[in-house]
Every structure is written in structure tokens, then in C-alpha cells.
Design an enzyme around this catalytic site. Structure first.
Site, PDB file in Angstrom:
ATOM      1  N   CYS A 106      16.945   0.420   7.089  1.00 33.44           N
ATOM      2  CA  CYS A 106      18.270   0.717   7.800  1.00 33.44           C
ATOM      3  C   CYS A 106      19.394   0.878   6.844  1.00 33.44           C
ATOM      4  O   CYS A 106      19.224   0.346   5.681  1.00 33.44           O
ATOM      5  CB  CYS A 106      18.147  -0.472   8.731  1.00 33.44           C
ATOM      6  SG  CYS A 106      17.099  -0.763   9.985  1.00 33.44           S
ATOM      7  N   ARG A 128      17.719   7.349   3.499  1.00 30.67           N
ATOM      8  CA  ARG A 128      16.774   6.237   3.628  1.00 30.67           C
ATOM      9  C   ARG A 128      15.941   6.170   4.956  1.00 30.67           C
ATOM     10  O   ARG A 128      15.041   5.442   4.855  1.00 30.67           O
ATOM     11  CB  ARG A 128      17.886   5.067   4.016  1.00 30.67           C
ATOM     12  CG  ARG A 128      18.721   4.684   2.589  1.00 30.67           C
ATOM     13  CD  ARG A 128      19.917   3.790   3.288  1.00 30.67           C
ATOM     14  NE  ARG A 128      19.573   2.318   3.385  1.00 30.67           N
ATOM     15  CZ  ARG A 128      19.353   1.309   2.440  1.00 30.67           C
ATOM     16  NH1 ARG A 128      19.708   1.853   1.152  1.00 30.67           N
ATOM     17  NH2 ARG A 128      19.434   0.092   2.803  1.00 30.67           N
ATOM     18  N   TRP A 158      15.932   2.030  11.330  1.00 30.02           N
ATOM     19  CA  TRP A 158      14.436   2.499  10.999  1.00 30.02           C
ATOM     20  C   TRP A 158      13.587   1.549  11.846  1.00 30.02           C
ATOM     21  O   TRP A 158      13.710   0.128  11.280  1.00 30.02           O
ATOM     22  CB  TRP A 158      14.080   2.332   9.618  1.00 30.02           C
ATOM     23  CG  TRP A 158      12.775   2.498   9.232  1.00 30.02           C
ATOM     24  CD1 TRP A 158      11.867   1.589   9.006  1.00 30.02           C
ATOM     25  CD2 TRP A 158      12.010   3.730   8.822  1.00 30.02           C
ATOM     26  NE1 TRP A 158      10.602   2.023   8.654  1.00 30.02           N
ATOM     27  CE2 TRP A 158      10.682   3.444   8.483  1.00 30.02           C
ATOM     28  CE3 TRP A 158      12.367   5.007   8.307  1.00 30.02           C
ATOM     29  CZ2 TRP A 158       9.825   4.221   7.908  1.00 30.02           C
ATOM     30  CZ3 TRP A 158      11.436   6.000   7.940  1.00 30.02           C
ATOM     31  CH2 TRP A 158      10.116   5.566   7.754  1.00 30.02           C
ATOM     32  N   ASN A 178      20.438  -5.372   8.844  1.00 32.46           N
ATOM     33  CA  ASN A 178      19.107  -4.625   8.124  1.00 32.46           C
ATOM     34  C   ASN A 178      18.263  -5.985   8.004  1.00 32.46           C
ATOM     35  O   ASN A 178      18.574  -7.093   7.717  1.00 32.46           O
ATOM     36  CB  ASN A 178      19.575  -4.170   6.886  1.00 32.46           C
ATOM     37  CG  ASN A 178      20.212  -3.154   6.781  1.00 32.46           C
ATOM     38  OD1 ASN A 178      20.371  -2.538   7.887  1.00 32.46           O
ATOM     39  ND2 ASN A 178      20.469  -2.583   5.627  1.00 32.46           N
ATOM     40  N   GLY A 179      16.960  -5.643   7.905  1.00 39.68           N
ATOM     41  CA  GLY A 179      15.982  -6.699   7.589  1.00 39.68           C
ATOM     42  C   GLY A 179      15.398  -7.445   8.656  1.00 39.68           C
ATOM     43  O   GLY A 179      15.450  -6.873   9.853  1.00 39.68           O
ATOM     44  N   GLU A 215      -6.469   3.042  -7.884  1.00 39.25           N
ATOM     45  CA  GLU A 215      -5.303   3.268  -7.413  1.00 39.25           C
ATOM     46  C   GLU A 215      -4.332   3.706  -8.741  1.00 39.25           C
ATOM     47  O   GLU A 215      -3.695   4.667  -8.713  1.00 39.25           O
ATOM     48  CB  GLU A 215      -4.594   2.203  -6.767  1.00 39.25           C
ATOM     49  CG  GLU A 215      -3.132   2.365  -6.520  1.00 39.25           C
ATOM     50  CD  GLU A 215      -2.715   3.623  -5.544  1.00 39.25           C
ATOM     51  OE1 GLU A 215      -3.527   4.251  -5.106  1.00 39.25           O
ATOM     52  OE2 GLU A 215      -1.714   4.103  -5.200  1.00 39.25           O
ATOM     53  N   LYS A 272      -2.818   7.338  -9.633  1.00 41.96           N
ATOM     54  CA  LYS A 272      -1.383   7.268  -9.649  1.00 41.96           C
ATOM     55  C   LYS A 272      -0.666   8.412 -11.134  1.00 41.96           C
ATOM     56  O   LYS A 272      -0.385   9.380 -11.053  1.00 41.96           O
ATOM     57  CB  LYS A 272      -0.658   5.987  -9.933  1.00 41.96           C
ATOM     58  CG  LYS A 272      -0.347   5.401  -8.797  1.00 41.96           C
ATOM     59  CD  LYS A 272       1.088   5.583  -7.855  1.00 41.96           C
ATOM     60  CE  LYS A 272       0.586   6.610  -6.830  1.00 41.96           C
ATOM     61  NZ  LYS A 272      -0.078   6.002  -5.689  1.00 41.96           N
ATOM     62  N   GLU A 316      -1.987  12.005 -10.398  1.00 40.42           N
ATOM     63  CA  GLU A 316      -1.010  12.613  -9.382  1.00 40.42           C
ATOM     64  C   GLU A 316       0.152  13.343 -10.128  1.00 40.42           C
ATOM     65  O   GLU A 316       0.814  14.244  -9.873  1.00 40.42           O
ATOM     66  CB  GLU A 316      -0.493  11.769  -8.483  1.00 40.42           C
ATOM     67  CG  GLU A 316      -1.453  11.590  -7.393  1.00 40.42           C
ATOM     68  CD  GLU A 316      -0.815  10.402  -6.102  1.00 40.42           C
ATOM     69  OE1 GLU A 316      -0.681  11.080  -5.022  1.00 40.42           O
ATOM     70  OE2 GLU A 316      -0.588   9.276  -6.726  1.00 40.42           O
ATOM     71  N   HIS A 336     -23.775   3.286 -16.648  1.00 43.79           N
ATOM     72  CA  HIS A 336     -24.610   4.278 -15.898  1.00 43.79           C
ATOM     73  C   HIS A 336     -23.787   5.748 -15.963  1.00 43.79           C
ATOM     74  O   HIS A 336     -24.463   6.618 -15.141  1.00 43.79           O
ATOM     75  CB  HIS A 336     -24.868   3.896 -14.484  1.00 43.79           C
ATOM     76  CG  HIS A 336     -25.534   2.440 -14.329  1.00 43.79           C
ATOM     77  ND1 HIS A 336     -26.672   2.077 -14.856  1.00 43.79           N
ATOM     78  CD2 HIS A 336     -24.775   1.115 -13.997  1.00 43.79           C
ATOM     79  CE1 HIS A 336     -26.747   1.010 -14.512  1.00 43.79           C
ATOM     80  NE2 HIS A 336     -25.623   0.333 -14.265  1.00 43.79           N
ATOM     81  N   LYS A 356       3.813  14.914   0.714  1.00 47.23           N
ATOM     82  CA  LYS A 356       3.824  13.684   1.298  1.00 47.23           C
ATOM     83  C   LYS A 356       3.141  13.306   2.484  1.00 47.23           C
ATOM     84  O   LYS A 356       2.538  12.418   2.535  1.00 47.23           O
ATOM     85  CB  LYS A 356       5.400  13.271   1.344  1.00 47.23           C
ATOM     86  CG  LYS A 356       5.637  11.831   1.712  1.00 47.23           C
ATOM     87  CD  LYS A 356       5.705  10.922   0.336  1.00 47.23           C
ATOM     88  CE  LYS A 356       5.642   9.576   0.970  1.00 47.23           C
ATOM     89  NZ  LYS A 356       5.027   8.679  -0.231  1.00 47.23           N
TER      90      LYS A 356
HETATM   91  C1  F6R Z   1      -1.097   8.994  -3.403  1.00 42.35           C
HETATM   92  C2  F6R Z   1      -0.729   9.413  -1.885  1.00 42.35           C
HETATM   93  C3  F6R Z   1      -1.795   9.950  -1.167  1.00 42.35           C
HETATM   94  C4  F6R Z   1      -1.691   9.283   0.227  1.00 42.35           C
HETATM   95  C5  F6R Z   1      -2.796  10.156   1.091  1.00 42.35           C
HETATM   96  C6  F6R Z   1      -2.802   9.322   2.468  1.00 42.35           C
HETATM   97  O1  F6R Z   1       0.213   8.632  -4.065  1.00 42.35           O
HETATM   98  O2  F6R Z   1       0.388   9.271  -1.313  1.00 42.35           O
HETATM   99  O3  F6R Z   1      -2.988   9.863  -1.809  1.00 42.35           O
HETATM  100  O4  F6R Z   1      -1.893   8.015   0.189  1.00 42.35           O
HETATM  101  O5  F6R Z   1      -2.406  11.466   1.311  1.00 42.35           O
HETATM  102  O6  F6R Z   1      -1.388   9.346   3.151  1.00 42.35           O
HETATM  103  P1  F6R Z   1      -1.352   8.615   4.499  1.00 42.35           P
HETATM  104  O7  F6R Z   1      -1.025   7.122   3.893  1.00 42.35           O
HETATM  105  O8  F6R Z   1       0.225   9.061   4.859  1.00 42.35           O
HETATM  106  O9  F6R Z   1      -2.123   8.879   5.496  1.00 42.35           O
END
Ligand code: F6R
Length: 620
Positions: free
Chosen positions: A2, A27, A84, A110-111, A493, A497, A500, A516, A615
Site C-alpha cells: 500500500c 508499489r 494492495w 499500511n501494514g 534457489e 538466482k 537467471e 554420483h 515476471k
Molecule cells: C525465479 C522466478 C521464477 C518463478 C516461476 C513461478 O526468480 O521468479 O522461477 O518463481 O516462474 O512463478 P510464480 O511464482 O508466479 O508462479
């Protein structure tokens, strides 16, 4: 997340508030509103949807929006908000500002107010009439019921009754020249003009009008009049606060002064976890996931097995869920990438709880997997960050992470919020099944409530520390990530990162699998990142580290503060604060996000917009 803006001065407030809200659009929001005081009346306008709809409502021609009282002269004081949704659905009634039963006190918040249910019950029994489903509305009623003749003093008293993480700004018809703000954890900043004052959740909201900024610290109250600002501590003492001149351009301001959205979002992770867990762990020592609007805990009754389906980073959160649920709740857990699950012939049905994890709630494969499970009779829940997303419409219950909008394409704060929420799910299942004692659940809940503070401690100075490591390894063309037990999802993860956003080749393995196959990849040019936080198998992780070092590889280990068993075996360590071993991985991912980030920056890449990635992935 928010956005708040408040203005008091001599110019028409409506325009200033609207343009301020536009600057907070980045935001993310689903509804908006503003309230203005003029000529002894309050005009309040709220609308679902974007700011164009709010503007139309202000002009008097938007359906689904309300506007009260038309003011004779343009008001010069007001508050505005972009919402939000977290508590309560997206609706005009739930949009801010909220107000008391007599419509004299208006607030934007907010919050989260954690104890809002108890406060609301009390206020209703005293005659208050609520018009929204939000936690925020209690603040307007509390102020109204405690108000005598001093808004600032009333806010100070009301603050002592509120539990949670929040920031708010209040105004009342009885003092039409004053705004009072207060914050606990959620940010608030003040903008100083010659004969006008601004208050907002972020600088961009008033940057077009002033660059003179004062920060409001945690627990403080701020009293604003036209051109006059007084900051007080919780005890009412006036605080001297430097006025800082910011030289940010608009884009830097949106990023809160950080160089990228990803870095900003990495630094918002304490908030994301706090918002996700706070009210769910606020009552007693247990976990309460019930939400009258979207989650009935009866969904957890008699569950025989949990299945997580998700993609990418969200899949890694599911893997963490497996360790936590098996360990704490003693239930079998299956985890699959959604694109595989939906096209296998999964054996699933009544008795299974299928959890689709998706920050966007729109990922085609995750939705597909959830549908398959539902068709076969399983109870399906969505664990998502976005209210109203498709996943929330195709399930039997929703658990929301409350990380706020994530703009960086690489998931960071939404991932830690997902981890926090799967831990809570595990604890709730453990309580329902009696697999952990109430005392042990209480200890774990207390440890979870410490996490936001530990994240802040960890982030202090971490970026520079990680960059010093990036300096010696950023040119490597292959990284191996290893971990064991709950360190495995974090190794995966961390590796995701890095690939990516840096386009560096990575592999990630459960460390026991190394011999292995992947060990063949190692030589003296290979950095190996080992998740070596506390765990029942730490000694085995150290053995694996010795194995990779015997092949010449250089090891960066994420360790636990106070542990000195790992350091002698590696080139570099980054220690995370000690907590429950199952929770330390949530901390361990943060240095790995930063390592990926710093390597990307050294490679002159833009981490906010990595090539080839979107995204939200709405196609399979
Ligand atoms: C990695 C990333 C992607 C998402 C994946 C699933 O940084 O952002 O691997 O995690 O595309 O996306 P959601 O969570 O929106 O289903």
C-alpha cells in the site's frame, strides 16, 4: 504494498494527493481513495481499480465508487491511499481512507494490525459501526473513541493498544489543520515545504514538490501543520530530526534510493516475512491460518498427504515445505514441478491436500496442476501473493503471502514470504495432528516471530561483505551449489538466482549426490557454494566440502553465527544469525540472492530485467 500520502498547506490538496498517489503506483495497488477536509466537512472518495477510476469518481462519474460531500472551496488538507489487499477482498468498502461511525476521523493505513479482531469486537460492543472487512478500520474507531481535544495525544494513546507492523496517518474534522502520522516498522517519511508539509510511505509521492526530507523512526509520532512538523517519541518527547536534501531522480526515488528494484526488494524481506506471519502467529503460542474470506481451517482436517505443485522459485519453497511438514507434522509430502505433475497420471484424491504455490497466481502450469488435482477430488489450496489472481479462483482455499508487489523479475521477497508461509502451514498441521507438543510449537512460533529482526541484522553490512566475495569469483563460468536436508532447496534457489540474472552456468545438488556425477565438473576454477547452516547433517556437509576442495574447487559456505566447524574447511564464509535449524535456510538464501546480484552487477547486467524471462508466465 500500500501507499500513503498526506498533505497540509495552502494549495489545493486534491491535485497534490492524486499526483502523489500516481508516483506510488509502482508499489502495486488494487483500489485507491482520498479524504479532504474543508469548510467543516470531510469529502471522501474511493474507487476500485486504477487511479483513473478514482479521478473519475472525484469528477462524479464512476460507477462502483463513492464520493461524499462536495466542498465549497478546494481543501488544503487531506490524505490519500493506494491499497494492495491483504485483509479483506478488493472492494470499494475496503479501500482507504477508513473512518469512524460519526465520520469525523479518517485514516490511511499500511501494514497489519494483528489484534484487530479483539479490538473490533470491543469497539462494536461499545457501539461502533464498521463498514469494511479490514484490520485498518479499527484505528479510525479507536481514535474516535479516545479523542477529547488532541489528535496527536490520542494517537499516542491508541498506539499502545495496537499490536502489529503498520504506519498510518489520521485526520479529524475537530482539528482541521493537523495531520498525525505514526509508524511501527512500516515506513513513513516527511517532506518539508516553505508553508506546506507532506507525509508519505515513500519519497516519490512528494518529490515533485520538495526534496527536503525527514525520516520518521520506528515508534514515533509526527504532527504536521502547514509548514510545521513535530516529531515525537512514544513518550511524547519532541525529537530533533535532521532535514536531508535528497538529490534522487524520479526513478531512483521509486527504488527507495537503491540502484535496482531487486536490491530494494532484497532489503524488504524482513517486512515481507513480518506481514506474512504477524497476525497468523499473534494469538497465543500457536498458528492460526483461518481467514473468514478465503481460508477455512477445516480444509486441513484429516489430511493424509500434502502435495506441492509449483514452478521455479516457488517449487523450491515447496521443497522446503516437504522438510518442514515431514519433520514437524509427520505427514508424507510430495513435491513436483507443475509442468510435470499435470501431464503425469498423478495418484491423488480425497485425503490429499494439494498446495499450488505461485507468487503471481497466474502461472499456467501451476494452474493446470491444481486443476488436475481438483478434478481427482483433492482439496486444493493456492499459496499466492496476488489477491484475485486466477489461482485464487480455482481452489478451495487461499493462503496469501503479503510481500507486496515484486517488480524485479527474479523472485526474492516473495520467496522468503512463501517459505515463511509453508513453515506456518507445517506448524498448523503439526498442531492439528498433535505431532508436536504445544510447548515445542510455541518455541518454533517464537523463533518465527524473531525472523524479521534476524533478517534486518543479517542485511546490515551484508552487501559489502558479499561483494568482496563476488570480487574473486565473478568471472568464473560455472558455479556448483550444494546443500543437504533443508539446505537443498536453498542451494537450488541460489543457483537459479545466479543463472537467471548473471547468465552464468550453475548446477545445484543435494551434496550427497555429488560423487554420483557432478564432482567430475570440478577443478580449481570452480567456485562451490555450500549451504552449511545448522542441521542434523552438518558433519556430512563438511565431508562433502572436503571432497570438492580435494578437487581444487574454492568453497564459499553459508554458515551459522557461532559455529566454528565449517570455516577451517572453506575459502570464505558468510554467517547467518542462529535460530531453529529448520528456519536458518530462510536466512541463508539472502546472501545467495546478493551473491547472484553482485555478480550480475559486476558483469554489467541489469538484474531487474534478465533476458528471456517474464515476471508472469501465463503460457505453458
Ligand atoms: C525465479 C522466478 C521464477 C518463478 C516461476 C513461478 O526468480 O521468479 O522461477 O518463481 O516462474 O512463478 P510464480 O511464482 O508466479 O508462479
Amino acid at each position: 504494498m500500500c501507499g500513503i500520502i498526506g498533505y497540509v498547506g495552502s494549495r489545493p490538496a486534491e491535485e497534490i494527493l492524486l499526483s502523489g498517489l500516481r508516483k506510488l503506483e509502482y508499489r502495486g495497488y488494487d483500489s485507491a481513495g482520498l479524504s479532504l477536509i474543508g469548510d467543516g466537512e470531510i469529502r471522501s472518495v474511493r474507487a476500485v481499480g486504477n487511479l483513473d477510476r478514482l479521478e473519475a469518481a472525484l469528477a462524479g462519474d464512476a460507477a462502483g465508487a463513492t464520493a461524499t460531500a462536495t466542498l465549497a472551496r478546494p481543501a488544503t488538507i487531506g490524505i490519500g491511499h493506494t491499497r494492495w489487499a491483504t485483509h479483506g477482498r478488493v472492494s470499494e468498502a475496503n479501500a482507504h481512507p477508513h473512518y469512524d461511525s460519526a465520520n469525523r476521523v479518517h485514516v490511511v493505513v499500511n501494514g497489519i494490525v494483528e489484534n484487530y479482531m479483539a479490538l473490533r469486537e470491543r469497539l462494536v460492543s461499545e457501539g461502533a459501526s464498521f463498514s469494511s472487512e479490514t484490520d485498518a478500520e479499527v484505528i479510525a474507531h479507536l481514535i474516535a473513541s479516545a479523542y477529547r481535544d488532541d489528535l496527536a495525544g490520542t494517537v499516542a494513546r491508541v498506539l499502545t493498544e495496537l499490536d502489529g507492523y503498520f504506519a498510518f496517518v489520521a485526520m479529524t474534522l475537530d482539528e482541521p489543520d493537523v495531520l498525525v502520522g505514526a509508524r511501527r516498522e512500516c515506513p513513513l517519511v516527511v517532506g518539508r515545504g516553505a508553508d506546506e508539509s507532506f507525509i508519505a510511505s515513500a519519497v516519490p509521492a512528494f518529490l515533485a514538490h520538495t526534496r527536503s526530507v525527514q525520516l520518521v523512526e520506528n515508534g514515533e509520532i509526527v504532527v504536521l501543520r502547514a509548514g510545521e512538523v513535530e516529531i515525537r517519541d512514544g513518550a511524547g518527547e519532541t525529537m530533533l530530526r535532521e532535514i536531508v536534501e535528497v538529490d534522487w531522480d524520479e526513478e531512483t526515488a521509486e527504488k527507495g534510493g537503491y540502484e535496482t528494484f531487486m536490491l530494494k526488494e532484497i532489503h524488504e524481506q524482513a517486512d515481507a516475512v513480518a506481514e506474512t506471519i504477524s497476525d497468523r502467529t499473534a494469538r497465543g503460542d500457536g498458528v492460526d491460518l483461518a481467514d473468514p474470506l478465503c481460508f477455512d481451517e477445516a480444509l486441513l482436517d484429516g489430511v493424509q498427504r500434502v502435495v506441492f505443485v509449483a514452478c521455479g522459485t516457488a517449487y523450491h519453497a515447496g521443497l522446503m515445505g516437504r522438510y518442514a511438514i515431514e519433520d514437524w507434522a509427520g505427514l508424507p509430502v510430495e513435491v513436483d514441478v507443475a509442468s510435470e505433475y499435470r501431464y503425469r497420471n498423478p495418484i491423488v484424491g480425497p485425503g490429499d491436500l494439494v498446495v499450488g504455490i505461485s507468487q503471481s497466481g497466474e502461472t499456467a502450469d501451476t494452474l493446470g496442476a491444481m486443476r488436475v488435482a481438483r478434478e481427482r477430488g483433492a482439496r486444493v489450496i493456492a499459496l499466492t501473493n496476488v489477491m484475485g489472481s486466477q489461482a485464487t479462483r480455482e481452489c478451495d482455499g487461499v493462503l496469501y503471502t503479503r510481500a507486496g508487489l515484486e517488480i524485479g523479475v527474479a523472485a526474492t521477497k516473495t520467496f522468503v514470504a512463501q517459505l515463511a508461509l509453508v513453515y506456518l502451514l507445517a506448524l498448523r498441521l503439526a498442531a492439528l495432528r498433535g505431532s508436536l507438543s504445544a510447548a515445542r510449537i510455541g518455541e518454533l512460533v517464537a523463533a518465527m516471530r524473531q525472523l524479521p529482526q534476524l533478517i534486518d541484522e543479517l542485511l546490515d553490512g551484508l552487501d559489502a561483505r558479499v561483494d568482496a566475495i563476488a570480487e574473486w569469483c565473478w568471472q568464473a563460468d560455472f558455479f556448483l551449489y550444494i546443500g543437504r536436508h533443508a539446505g537443498v532447496p536453498i542451494a537450488l534457489e541460489g543457483a537459479l538466482k545466479l543463472k537467471e540474472i548473471s547468465y552464468v552456468s550453475t548446477d545445484a545438488y543435494a551434496a550427497g549426490e555429488m560423487k554420483h556425477g557432478p564432482i567430475a565438473m570440478l577443478d580449481e576454477r570452480t567456485p562451490v557454494v555450500a549451504v552449511a547452516t545448522s542441521s542434523p547433517v552438518l558433519a556430512k556437509v563438511i565431508n562433502n566440502i572436503d571432497e570438492v576442495r580435494a578437487r581444487g574447487a574454492k568453497v564459499i559456505a553459508i554458515t551459522t553465527a557461532g559455529d566454528d566447524t565449517v570455516a577451517p574447511h572453506v575459502e570464505d564464509t558468510i554467517a547467518v544469525p542462529a535460530t531453529e535449524p529448520m528456519l536458518e535456510p530462510l536466512l541463508a538464501v539472502i546472501p545467495l540472492q546478493l551473491l547472484a546480484y553482485r555478480i550480475a552487477m559486476r558483469r554489467a547486467l541489469n538484474p531487474d530485467q534478465p533476458r528471456n524471462l517474464a515476471k508472469t508466465v501465463t503460457v505453458e
